[in-house]
Design an enzyme around this catalytic site. Sequence first.
Site, PDB file in Angstrom:
ATOM      1  N   ASP A 317       0.862  -1.181   0.000  1.00 33.19           N
ATOM      2  CA  ASP A 317       0.000   0.000   0.000  1.00 33.19           C
ATOM      3  C   ASP A 317       0.892   1.222   0.000  1.00 33.19           C
ATOM      4  OD1 ASP A 317      -2.325  -1.372   0.173  1.00 33.19           O
ATOM      5  OD2 ASP A 317      -2.476  -1.258   2.346  1.00 33.19           O
ATOM      6  N   ASP A 628      -4.803  -3.193   4.992  1.00 33.16           N
ATOM      7  CA  ASP A 628      -5.243  -2.720   6.303  1.00 33.16           C
ATOM      8  C   ASP A 628      -6.749  -2.878   6.502  1.00 33.16           C
ATOM      9  OD1 ASP A 628      -5.796  -0.774   4.433  1.00 33.16           O
ATOM     10  OD2 ASP A 628      -4.443   0.716   5.274  1.00 33.16           O
ATOM     11  N   ASP A 632      -9.549  -5.838   2.485  1.00 30.41           N
ATOM     12  CA  ASP A 632      -8.263  -6.360   1.996  1.00 30.41           C
ATOM     13  C   ASP A 632      -8.067  -7.818   2.383  1.00 30.41           C
ATOM     14  OD1 ASP A 632      -7.511  -3.972   0.906  1.00 30.41           O
ATOM     15  OD2 ASP A 632      -6.362  -3.303   2.640  1.00 30.41           O
TER      16      ASP A 632
HETATM   17  P1  ATP Z   1      -3.182   3.408  -0.166  1.00 32.50           P
HETATM   18  O1  ATP Z   1      -3.829   2.247  -0.833  1.00 32.50           O
HETATM   19  O2  ATP Z   1      -2.083   4.019  -0.853  1.00 32.50           O
HETATM   20  O3  ATP Z   1      -2.913   3.168   1.269  1.00 32.50           O
HETATM   21  P2  ATP Z   1      -5.453   4.517   0.536  1.00 32.50           P
HETATM   22  O4  ATP Z   1      -5.857   3.172   0.965  1.00 32.50           O
HETATM   23  O5  ATP Z   1      -5.230   5.546   1.564  1.00 32.50           O
HETATM   24  O6  ATP Z   1      -4.236   4.492  -0.328  1.00 32.50           O
HETATM   25  P3  ATP Z   1      -7.976   5.174  -0.041  1.00 32.50           P
HETATM   26  O7  ATP Z   1      -8.048   5.363   1.415  1.00 32.50           O
HETATM   27  O8  ATP Z   1      -8.775   4.118  -0.680  1.00 32.50           O
HETATM   28  O9  ATP Z   1      -6.527   4.983  -0.469  1.00 32.50           O
HETATM   29  O10 ATP Z   1      -8.279   6.566  -0.683  1.00 32.50           O
HETATM   30  C1  ATP Z   1      -8.594   6.677  -2.029  1.00 32.50           C
HETATM   31  C2  ATP Z   1      -9.112   8.062  -2.308  1.00 32.50           C
HETATM   32  O11 ATP Z   1     -10.259   8.303  -1.515  1.00 32.50           O
HETATM   33  C3  ATP Z   1      -8.124   9.151  -1.969  1.00 32.50           C
HETATM   34  O12 ATP Z   1      -7.335   9.465  -3.073  1.00 32.50           O
HETATM   35  C4  ATP Z   1      -9.027  10.304  -1.609  1.00 32.50           C
HETATM   36  O13 ATP Z   1      -9.385  11.037  -2.739  1.00 32.50           O
HETATM   37  C5  ATP Z   1     -10.263   9.637  -1.040  1.00 32.50           C
HETATM   38  N1  ATP Z   1     -10.230   9.615   0.413  1.00 32.50           N
HETATM   39  C6  ATP Z   1      -9.264   9.112   1.216  1.00 32.50           C
HETATM   40  N2  ATP Z   1      -9.600   9.248   2.491  1.00 32.50           N
HETATM   41  C7  ATP Z   1     -10.798   9.826   2.545  1.00 32.50           C
HETATM   42  C8  ATP Z   1     -11.705  10.209   3.578  1.00 32.50           C
HETATM   43  N3  ATP Z   1     -11.416  10.020   4.852  1.00 32.50           N
HETATM   44  N4  ATP Z   1     -12.859  10.780   3.234  1.00 32.50           N
HETATM   45  C9  ATP Z   1     -13.182  10.963   1.958  1.00 32.50           C
HETATM   46  N5  ATP Z   1     -12.384  10.631   0.933  1.00 32.50           N
HETATM   47  C10 ATP Z   1     -11.208  10.071   1.198  1.00 32.50           C
END
Ligand code: ATP
Length: 884
Positions: A317, A628, A632
């Site tokens: 990730d 996480d 997943d």
């Molecule tokens: P990675 O896989 O690199 O760890 P991530 O799991 O943090 O990334 P996500 O959490 O799925 O990725 O986030 C994807 C998208 O969703 C982000 O690019 C953002 O635009 C949006 N996002 C992330 N966190 C939030 C939140 N708390 N509320 C609303 N939108 C969010």
Amino acid sequence: MRVVNINTGERIDSDYGLTQREAKKRLEKHGYNELIRREKMSPFKIFLSQFGDFMTWVLMAATAISGFMGEKADAVTILIIIVLNAVLGFIQEYKTERSLEALKELAAPTAKVIRDGKLITIKARELVIGDIIELEAGDRIPADCVLIKGDDVNADESILTGESIPVEKKIFKGIEFPSGENMLYMGCSIVRGRGRARVIAVGMNTEMGKIAGMLQNIETGRTPLQNKLDKLGEILVYGCIIICGIVTVTGIIRGEDAYKMFLIGVSLAVAAIPEGLPAIVTVSLALGVQRMMKRNALVRKLPAVETLGCTNVICSDKTGTLTQNKMTVKKIYIVDRNCDVTGDGYSTKGDIICNGSRVNVRNIKELRMLIEASVICNNSSIPEEDRKVVFIGNSNSQYSGDPTEISLLIMGAKSGIYRGELLRKYRVIKENPFDSERKMMSVLCGYDRRRYLFVKGAPERVLNKCKSYLENGEETSLSSSIRQKITYANNRMAESALRVLAVAYKEMDSSNVNTGEDDLVFLGLVGMIDPPREEVRDSVIECRLAGIIPVMITGDHKLTARAIASELKILDKDGMVITGEELDRMNDSMLEKIIDRARVFARVNPSHKYRIVRALKKNGMVVAMTGDGVNDAPAIKEADIGIAMGISGTDVTKEVSSMILLDDNFATIVSAVREGRVIYDNIRKFLRYLLSCNIGEVLTMFISSFLSLPIPLLPIQILLVNLATDGLPAMALSLEPGEKDVMSRRPRRKDESIFSDGLRAKIILRGSLIGLCTIAAFSMTLVYFEGNLRLSRTVALATLVMSQLFHVFECRSERHSVFKIGFFTNIYLVAAVLSSMILLITIIYIPWLQSIFYTQGLNLLQWGIVLAFSGTISLISSLIWYSK
Ligand code: ATP
């Protein structure tokens, strides 16, 4: 809110919970919240178990026969040897038990509970009836409880009911009896939503307790290698018994004393069978697990230690693993206006600068609304705001919640907008929580007979649901040229490695029933930076040298992912970036064709991860995959090494994982791989040592019986050789620190034999040389010193022991000589070899030991013979074979 405890009739404040004192009292009264556990093995039992194996029984029979024949000295010595062997075995096993127990403690499940008004994390076993706990998607329910607060809380109860469709839970009002509708059962997990619940049953009184125990714990099952070595051990046992039988019978036919030949047969079998092998393998795995633990990698499944060494792809990730997960908002975009946010990290010092000058956001409606929406559509908390808001997450930190959301609160604080203040104005009616599939979150609020829906999420998702935007404070229809402008602004931010969120809202009449996330008014974009972890770049380089491909998997935008992957050197010019959308358009065989070139997967959902693992595995890769969130779990389970995040990971992912990263850090995975390789190397090292030594011992006896030579070693002497050489030096080899080039080799194949790369030949050759040298030293002394059998046997004994002690240094590396790696780099080995040498000298020179072991003192010339035969081969092989 006060809730009635149906068990006691008392009222418990759900924001204050129980007091610590009351909780302690209840714990004493009702006991721990645990399903009955396996009894720990007591040290005494472990010691006793050492006398349970076949070889010890054979030795005991030999003791009894010796005693019966009146050979008291023989009987007592064999007995001492049995006890010493048992002590060694006990030390190994006790250490293993203890380290595995300690690991189980560390992996014990936790619960977020409100006590004395504070949200704290405690061990799930310390929960008591009446405790108020917080639960969110991905949490394993730690006790039976009733839901008292929450939105859209869905639980997976398949473990109890077999029904895989999640069950939506209703709030328990406190007047009815709790039922399946509002009960959350221990062992089940929350798959959606977040809520607060009150514990009503713990331990064996829970539904799960009634069905009987299934507490998830570290699996200490045997590894594939252990199984293979067990089989090898079996073959060796039969082989040795046959050879020993031949030696005994030919001796008797030649006219040797039958009793003596019987003892020789037994002793030889004991010496030849590497009975310590399984124990040393377990110890070396367990010690390796401890070393990994020190580097923040908690291994949950022992076989993972082996598989780590074969890993050739690490899918990681991005957020928090490759990056620091310390988000700071740097840019804001409202239509036609780009603003910068100054200040660093979580400090609230900073300003909003638009078109070069500092602005007061209260004067710009779009900006104010954007910040208010970001702050209220949020579940985190920071110290500056109203302290009555309960912290969610880690109670030790004053900044709690998702860093993406914390950064929005910090942005709010920089412009004087606080969540506590907004919560006094807006009443939160309902929350649609964020999840990685939807990539959005919204909250429905009520204020002054109006309703507001505040939304934030991935720009393309939010923009798709917008029909207008705010221009000079007025709602204006969203034309395609404005959409293009917004997309352009989004791409610019993403290209500079920023994570971008779009913010929107809609205002409704309180009678309006359409509260869905559509017909929204676009407010703007927020771009936040999340710097890469400093150590990751070096780890990526280390991976590549080690023939391992690092792959980034992220929910973030393609351009953000590309920028960060290039910075971290994960992506080079040949590497491909594939998005979730592109993945959806490919079938599995297309994916398998290109996946070897993919270095970044962007805007993916957790379900894509599963396909990625499958495709990589299909192409013969050994895949490590991090995760996480609750979604997943399937991918983590499918991966060869499923890795869960210790800090941000949910219980469900942790439970299916084979390893947990306590610091969520990519560099930790790489050091675990390194450790996995070292452990495997070390197992090969002591296998090589033990087997070649045993071959040496058997051949000495076998060849001499065929050459009709007198018996070169007496039973007691054979047992002594076994004690001096098999135990400590072999154990010390399992503590080898790891060779410098361990990460510059390609990963080994998963199906590779433990004897690959010519190890079998080395073992047989070196073992034969040990045997031949011992016979040569024995015969030479016999000839030179006119048939002095006692002296010749002492020389043979010393030659055999010394050959093995020299050989142990050769076994330290398959690539370099000991002169290159240095004699003192494994101090345990030096100590083990010295103690074995002292043992040898003692029984050669101390008179009363001489009479027990049938030895006699050696002079310089005789030592010369010993050292010439034992040392020369070692020296030559060290100098010629390995001094490359
Ligand atoms: P990675 O896989 O690199 O760890 P991530 O799991 O943090 O990334 P996500 O959490 O799925 O990725 O986030 C994807 C998208 O969703 C982000 O690019 C953002 O635009 C949006 N996002 C992330 N966190 C939030 C939140 N708390 N509320 C609303 N939108 C969010």
